[in-house]
Design an enzyme around this catalytic site. Structure first.
Site, PDB file in Angstrom:
ATOM      1  N   THR A 124       0.807  -1.211   0.000  1.00  0.00           N
ATOM      2  CA  THR A 124       0.000   0.000   0.000  1.00  0.00           C
ATOM      3  C   THR A 124       0.852   1.278   0.000  1.00  0.00           C
ATOM      4  O   THR A 124       1.979   1.260   0.515  1.00  0.00           O
ATOM      5  CB  THR A 124      -0.916   0.000   1.257  1.00  0.00           C
ATOM      6  N   ASP A 125       0.277   2.363  -0.514  1.00  0.00           N
ATOM      7  CA  ASP A 125       0.964   3.671  -0.461  1.00  0.00           C
ATOM      8  C   ASP A 125       1.106   4.154   0.988  1.00  0.00           C
ATOM      9  O   ASP A 125       1.908   5.048   1.273  1.00  0.00           O
ATOM     10  CB  ASP A 125       0.222   4.717  -1.316  1.00  0.00           C
ATOM     11  N   GLU A 126       0.314   3.552   1.903  1.00  0.00           N
ATOM     12  CA  GLU A 126       0.328   4.022   3.292  1.00  0.00           C
ATOM     13  C   GLU A 126       1.667   3.769   3.981  1.00  0.00           C
ATOM     14  O   GLU A 126       1.967   4.389   4.997  1.00  0.00           O
ATOM     15  CB  GLU A 126      -0.815   3.374   4.095  1.00  0.00           C
ATOM     16  N   TYR A 148      -1.663  -0.816  11.105  1.00  0.00           N
ATOM     17  CA  TYR A 148      -1.862  -1.475   9.803  1.00  0.00           C
ATOM     18  C   TYR A 148      -0.689  -1.195   8.874  1.00  0.00           C
ATOM     19  O   TYR A 148      -0.041  -2.119   8.368  1.00  0.00           O
ATOM     20  CB  TYR A 148      -3.170  -1.003   9.152  1.00  0.00           C
ATOM     21  N   LYS A 152       2.301  -3.615   7.283  1.00  0.00           N
ATOM     22  CA  LYS A 152       2.544  -3.760   5.832  1.00  0.00           C
ATOM     23  C   LYS A 152       3.992  -3.379   5.510  1.00  0.00           C
ATOM     24  O   LYS A 152       4.645  -4.039   4.696  1.00  0.00           O
ATOM     25  CB  LYS A 152       1.574  -2.895   5.018  1.00  0.00           C
TER      26      LYS A 152
HETATM   27  P1  NAD Z   1      -9.751  -7.445   2.145  1.00  0.00           P
HETATM   28  O1  NAD Z   1      -9.736  -7.176   3.618  1.00  0.00           O
HETATM   29  O2  NAD Z   1     -10.965  -7.146   1.354  1.00  0.00           O
HETATM   30  O3  NAD Z   1      -9.391  -8.970   1.882  1.00  0.00           O
HETATM   31  C1  NAD Z   1      -8.391  -9.660   2.591  1.00  0.00           C
HETATM   32  C2  NAD Z   1      -8.567 -11.149   2.312  1.00  0.00           C
HETATM   33  O4  NAD Z   1      -7.495 -11.848   2.976  1.00  0.00           O
HETATM   34  C3  NAD Z   1      -9.872 -11.726   2.856  1.00  0.00           C
HETATM   35  O5  NAD Z   1     -10.470 -12.565   1.882  1.00  0.00           O
HETATM   36  C4  NAD Z   1      -9.436 -12.529   4.076  1.00  0.00           C
HETATM   37  O6  NAD Z   1     -10.292 -13.613   4.358  1.00  0.00           O
HETATM   38  C5  NAD Z   1      -8.049 -12.973   3.660  1.00  0.00           C
HETATM   39  N1  NAD Z   1      -7.188 -13.278   4.802  1.00  0.00           N
HETATM   40  C6  NAD Z   1      -6.982 -12.516   5.923  1.00  0.00           C
HETATM   41  N2  NAD Z   1      -6.127 -13.154   6.743  1.00  0.00           N
HETATM   42  C7  NAD Z   1      -5.770 -14.311   6.133  1.00  0.00           C
HETATM   43  C8  NAD Z   1      -4.902 -15.367   6.492  1.00  0.00           C
HETATM   44  N3  NAD Z   1      -4.228 -15.374   7.648  1.00  0.00           N
HETATM   45  N4  NAD Z   1      -4.744 -16.389   5.615  1.00  0.00           N
HETATM   46  C9  NAD Z   1      -5.434 -16.415   4.441  1.00  0.00           C
HETATM   47  N5  NAD Z   1      -6.279 -15.445   4.070  1.00  0.00           N
HETATM   48  C10 NAD Z   1      -6.440 -14.397   4.907  1.00  0.00           C
HETATM   49  O7  NAD Z   1      -8.485  -6.650   1.581  1.00  0.00           O
HETATM   50  P2  NAD Z   1      -8.297  -5.892   0.182  1.00  0.00           P
HETATM   51  O8  NAD Z   1      -8.828  -4.533   0.313  1.00  0.00           O
HETATM   52  O9  NAD Z   1      -8.740  -6.775  -0.921  1.00  0.00           O
HETATM   53  O10 NAD Z   1      -6.716  -5.779   0.175  1.00  0.00           O
HETATM   54  C11 NAD Z   1      -5.913  -6.812  -0.416  1.00  0.00           C
HETATM   55  C12 NAD Z   1      -4.439  -6.445  -0.229  1.00  0.00           C
HETATM   56  O11 NAD Z   1      -4.198  -5.176  -0.840  1.00  0.00           O
HETATM   57  C13 NAD Z   1      -4.017  -6.296   1.228  1.00  0.00           C
HETATM   58  O12 NAD Z   1      -2.708  -6.819   1.328  1.00  0.00           O
HETATM   59  C14 NAD Z   1      -4.011  -4.794   1.464  1.00  0.00           C
HETATM   60  O13 NAD Z   1      -3.082  -4.447   2.456  1.00  0.00           O
HETATM   61  C15 NAD Z   1      -3.594  -4.294   0.090  1.00  0.00           C
HETATM   62  N6  NAD Z   1      -4.062  -2.942  -0.304  1.00  0.00           N
HETATM   63  C16 NAD Z   1      -5.395  -2.640  -0.258  1.00  0.00           C
HETATM   64  C17 NAD Z   1      -5.812  -1.388  -0.699  1.00  0.00           C
HETATM   65  C18 NAD Z   1      -7.279  -1.008  -0.717  1.00  0.00           C
HETATM   66  O14 NAD Z   1      -7.587   0.146  -1.001  1.00  0.00           O
HETATM   67  N7  NAD Z   1      -8.207  -1.921  -0.452  1.00  0.00           N
HETATM   68  C19 NAD Z   1      -4.885  -0.456  -1.164  1.00  0.00           C
HETATM   69  C20 NAD Z   1      -3.531  -0.809  -1.186  1.00  0.00           C
HETATM   70  C21 NAD Z   1      -3.134  -2.066  -0.768  1.00  0.00           C
END
Ligand code: NAD
Length: 325
Positions: A124-126, A148, A152
């Protein structure tokens, strides 16, 4: 034939990524390893559950035995699984450290002994923290503020260390805030939309001055595919949406789509250590030939429409959604 292991493929970005590659690539096999936490949902993958190229495995990335059986069978790991909601990490960071740091380490340890060709670590950009002016590039130092983003940042550095030390072919992606279909209704945009559908107010932190950069999830999944095709191991790629706005501007944009005015905003106490502005530049990704195609307003409209048409998807989830205190 490319064999993929997707972690967290039942969440928001992971399920959109699987949908994208099943549609655009023929010679692939996809295994989705997901723990199905409150954020993971079989409904997100229902559309392609019967595709012979797809299989679901219910499990945990922290389970070394299970990961040890799956990783050696694939060519590519795309690692999305994480605890992802900042507010929850402020309440308790335990699960964030467990999954985001230790879970990533479990995957990397197995990858070290396997012959995988690529390991995409999705971040993430965070992790860069906040800045008032200018934008972060991939060479900039990390300065996370929330538990969080700290978890990351820890996992990013571990992943890059496994490239340097063990030549695990890690590529790190750092993306701006995603939005679009299948996003859990506790994240800002789906929370705002579903509240307005129900005639409720939008809770806004502070004065709504915090700036975020937004990217439509399909642009982000296309960017991830481009990085897989043309990016290099050992490298970091920022994925920017180039749609920066403050939260009040975003809120007003959504209110307009519902014909509501600012009386539908409820200002709430600010989040501790709330980063003022995230901003990244993505020149390296542009160098791979990638262009963001979406217009924020159009994609927001499309997203609102999706939530209007999929009440049966988000209503049961709303009871598990984090409530702003
Ligand atoms: P989300 O919370 O919607 O989904 C996370 C998924 O991971 C879920 O399906 C959950 O069941 C699964 N999970 C959690 N713990 C687990 C474990 N121990 N083993 C197996 N599965 C597990 O998240 P998202 O928004 O789809 O984000 C996906 C990735 O992208 C993350 O790594 C997040 O940090 C990163 N990210 C998200 C955003 C955003 O805007 N949503 C932006 C930048 C980066």
């Amino acid at each position: 034939m490319t064999r993929f292991l997707i972690t967290g493929g039942s969440g928001f970005i992971g399920s959109n990524f699987i949908r994208h590659i099943l549609k655009n690539q023929r010679e692939i096999l996809v295994t989705n390893l997901d723990k199905l936490t409150y954020a993971g949902n079989r409904e997100n993958t229902k559309e392609f559950e019967s595709d012979a190229r797809y299989e679901f495995v219910h499990g945990d990335i922290c389970d070394a035995k299970q990961v040890g059986q799956l990783v050696p069978k694939v060519d590519v790991v795309v690692h999305f699984a994480a605890e992802s909601h900042v507010d929850r990490s402020i309440d308790s960071a335990h699960d964030f450290v467990q999954t985001n740091v230790l879970g990533t380490n479990t995957l990397l340890e197995v990858a070290k002994r396997s012959k995988i060709k690529r390991f995409i670590h999705f971040s993430t950009d965070e992790v860069y923290g906040s800045r008032r002016e200018g934008s972060f590039a991939e060479v900039d130092a990390l300065n996370p503020s929330s538990p969080y983003s700290a978890s990351k940042a820890g996992s990013d550095l571990l992943a890059l260390a496994y490239w340097k030390t063990h030549k695990v072919p890690v590529t790190v992606i750092r993306s701006s805030n995603n939005f679009g279909p299948y996003q859990f209704p506790e994240k800002a945009i789906p929370l705002f939309i579903t509240n307005l559908i129900d005639g409720k107010k939008i809770p806004l932190y502070g004065k709504g001055e915090n700036v975020r950069d937004w990217i439509f999830v399909e642009d982000c999944t296309r960017a991830t595919e481009t990085i897989l095709e043309r990016g290099l191991p050992g490298e970091i790629y920022n994925v920017a949406g180039y749609s920066e706005m403050n939260n009040l501007e975003l809120t007003k944009m959504i209110l307009r789509e519902f014909d509501r005015d600012e009386r539908f905003i409820e200002y709430v106490a600010d989040r501790p250590a709330h980063d003022f502005r995230y901003s990244i530049q993505a020149k390296k990704l542009a160098g791979l030939g990638f262009v963001v195609k979406s217009n924020m307003r159009e994609r927001l409209r499309q997203t609102i429409q999706w939530y209007r048409e999929h009440e049966e998807w988000w209503r049961p989830l709303k009871k598990d959604a984090y409530t702003v205190k």
